[in-house]
Scaffold this active site. Structure first.
Site, short mmCIF file in Angstrom:
data_model
loop_
_atom_site.label_atom_id
_atom_site.label_comp_id
_atom_site.label_asym_id
_atom_site.label_seq_id
_atom_site.Cartn_x
_atom_site.Cartn_y
_atom_site.Cartn_z
N SER A 7 0.85 -1.20 0.00
CA SER A 7 0.00 0.00 0.00
C SER A 7 0.88 1.25 0.00
CB SER A 7 -0.95 -0.07 1.20
OG SER A 7 -1.92 0.93 1.11
N HIS A 67 -4.20 -0.63 -4.18
CA HIS A 67 -5.67 -0.76 -4.02
C HIS A 67 -6.33 -0.42 -5.36
CE1 HIS A 67 -5.30 -1.03 0.40
NE2 HIS A 67 -4.45 -0.02 0.32
N GLU A 112 -5.39 -5.16 -4.58
CA GLU A 112 -5.17 -5.66 -3.23
C GLU A 112 -4.78 -7.14 -3.28
OE1 GLU A 112 -8.71 -4.67 -1.01
OE2 GLU A 112 -8.24 -2.52 -1.03
#
Lengths: 290, 290
Positions: free
Chosen positions: A135, A177, A204
Site C-alpha cells: 500500500s 488498491h 489488493e
C-alpha cells in the site's frame, strides 16, 4: 538469490504490494518474500513508519516469524533523527530484506527522504538487499510518488498530486488498491506527466516481484495493470482545464494475473497463460466498420 | 455531405452518443447531427423503441424542430409487425437521418433485428442515410452488443453479457455512460472476446461522429475511449473463473476529447491538440528501473 557483498553487484528484488495482502490463511505474497530473502536464514527489517498504528510492526514481526523467517527487527523511525541513528543504520547494513508497511506514503517519504536510512535502502538494494512495501509502502518506492488523487477510470486534469518518493524505482509510478479504489484514471494522469513514464497498478492482495533483470512476476489473487507510456501522446496541460478529461493516445495497457512474467525494460510479456487471438489478419481500412 | 440515391454509394454518418446529451442549453451534438442531415432541408425519423417513456419521441421531435430540422417523423415501433408496416418503411426510404433514443438496448434490438425496418436502416445507411443513437440507441448499433454488465475498471470473467445488435457497425463494441458508470472493465472484457475487436466507450454528452471514411470525430463535453484490440492477447476463458480478472496484454488505449480525429480503420490519430512527449529516446533495458 543475491546476497550483499558480492563482487558483481546484482540488485535485490523490489516487491510492491497492492495492500490488504493475505497474512493469515493464504499468505502467498509474504511467504514468497520470506523465501526470496533466504527463508530460515533471512533477517528482515520492518519499517512501520507509514502507519499510525502502534502495533503494526509487531503484527508483521509475528507474521514473518510464523512464515519461518530467521530473524525480524523492527525499525521504528519516528523522526528524521531516527533515520540517522547508527543502531538502526547498522541493522540496514546487515538485513537481507526490508518490508515497509502501509499507512500514509507522504508520512513515510517525508520522514525518510534524503536521510542516511533512505540512502541505505537504495544503496543496499542495488547490491542485493530485497525490499517490499505494501500500500503506502509500495507507492513510496517510486521517484514520482502519487501522494493523493481522486478515483475514476478516465484521466482528468488535476486528479492526481505527485510528490517525491524514495526513488527505488524511477520512471515507473506505482499505485495500489488499484481496481478496488478505481484508480486507473489517476495512474494514467500521473504517467502522462512523466517523460516515457510507465505505471504499475496493483490490486489488493497482489504483488509485483521485480527481479534484478527487471522481470516482473505477478503473485497474488488480483491483477497488476501495466501502463506503458513510452509512445504516449497527451493533450497539453495548459489546454486542459481542471477536472476535464485529459486526451491521450498510444497507451499500451496490460492486465496481468498470477504467474504472468513481464519485462519492464522492453515492455514485453515473457510467459503467461495468455493466448493470442489468431483469426487471420486485421481487415483493411475500407472494411473497418462493415 | 452524402445524399441517398447517388450513383457511387457513400455510407452515411454513424453517430453513437454516450447518453445524457445536452438538449437545451448547449446541444452541440444534436445540432451537429441536424446539420449533417441537411439542416432546414433535413427529414429526420425518431425511433423511440428502446424507451419506456411514452413521450420520448415527442421530446426529441421538439428538440430537433428547435434546432431547425425541416421535418421530423416519429416511428413508434411497438411490435415486430410494426417493423414491417409499409407506412413506416416508406418513411425510412425517404429520411435523411434516423435518431434512436435511449432506454433498453435489448428491447430495441429484439424488436428490430431481422425485420424490414432493420434491413432498411443498414441498407440506407450504406447509401448515405445518417444514423445516430444515444445510450441504448448507441449500444444497439454494433453487431456484438453489450446487453448488460457490471461496473469496474478491471476486466473480469463473466462481467459482460453480449447479445446481437443491429449490426450497423461490426468488430466495434460500443458502450455508453462510460466513465460515469465505470465501464472500462466490461468493454475490455467484451473486446477480448471478439477477434481483432475494438471498443468505443462514450462518456455522457459525448458523441463519435463516424464518417464514411471511418474517421471518428469527437463532439461533446466528455471523452471517447478507444480500445484497439487488434494486437490483444488474453487469457483463455476456460482458465479464468467467473469474477476473476481476465489477463490481457497488447491493448492500445486512446482517450480522445472534443475535436480529436481518429481513423478506426488503421487505428491512427489524425489530428488533435495532443502533443508528443518528446524527451529523447526510451532508456535501455538495463536502465529501466534506475
Amino acid at each position: 538469490m543475491m546476497r550483499p557483498g558480492r563482487k558483481n553487484a546484482t540488485r535485490g528484488f523490489i516487491v510492491p504490494i497492492g495492500g490488504a495482502e493475505n497474512r493469515v490463511q493464504n499468505p502467498v505474497i509474504l511467504r514468497r518474500f520470506v523465501k526470496v530473502c533466504g527463508g530460515a536464514r533471512a533477517h528482515i527489517a520492518v519499517i512501520p513508519t507509514a502507519s499510525s498504528l502502534d502495533d503494526i510492526g509487531d503484527r508483521y514481526e509475528s507474521v514473518f516469524s510464523g512464515l519461518g523467517a530467521g530473524r525480524i527487527t523492527i525499525l521504528p523511525f519516528k523522526s528524521r533523527a531516527d533515520c540517522e541513528s547508527p543502531k538502526y543504520l547498522e541493522v540496514l547494513d546487515r538485513v537481507d530484506g526490508v518490508f515497509m508497511t502501509g499507512g500514509d506514503q507522504v508520512r513515510l517519504a517525508e520522514m525518510l527522504i534524503d536521510t542516511s536510512a533512505a540512502q541505505r535502502l537504495c544503496g543496499r538494494n542495488m547490491h542485493g538487499m530485497h525490499i517490499a512495501g505494501t500500500s503506502a509502502g509500495a507507492s513510496a518506492m517510486s521517484s514520482a510518488m502519487i501522494a493523493s488523487g481522486t478515483s475514476g477510470a478516465t484521466p482528468r486534469a488535476g486528479m492526481v498530486d505527485l510528490a517525491m518518493g524514495l526513488g527505488l524505482v524511477s520512471r515507473f509510478v506505482i499505485d495500489q488498491h488499484f481496481s478496488q479504489r478505481d484508480r486507473l484514471g489517476r495512474l494514467l494522469t500521473a504517467v502522462a506527466s512523466i517523460p516515457f513514464g510507465a505505471g504499475i497498478g496493483l490490486d489488493e492482495d497482489t504483488a509485483a516481484f521485480i527481479g534484478p533483470d527487471d522481470t516482473l512476476e505477478v503473485v497474488g489473487s488480483g491483477s497488476v495493470t501495466i501502463i506503458d507510456g513510452s509512445n504516449l501522446r497527451n493533450s497539453p496541460a495548459d489546454l486542459t482545464r481542471h477536472g476535464e478529461p485529459v486526451g491521450l493516445t498510444g497507451v499500451r495497457l496490460h492486465i496481468l494475473t498470477e504467474g504472468n512474467l513481464y519485462n519492464l525494460g522492453n515492455h514485453t510479456l515473457l510467459h503467461s497463460g495468455l493466448a493470442a487471438k489468431s483469426h487471420g489478419t486485421v481487415g483493411s481500412n475500407a472494411a473497418a466498420l462493415t
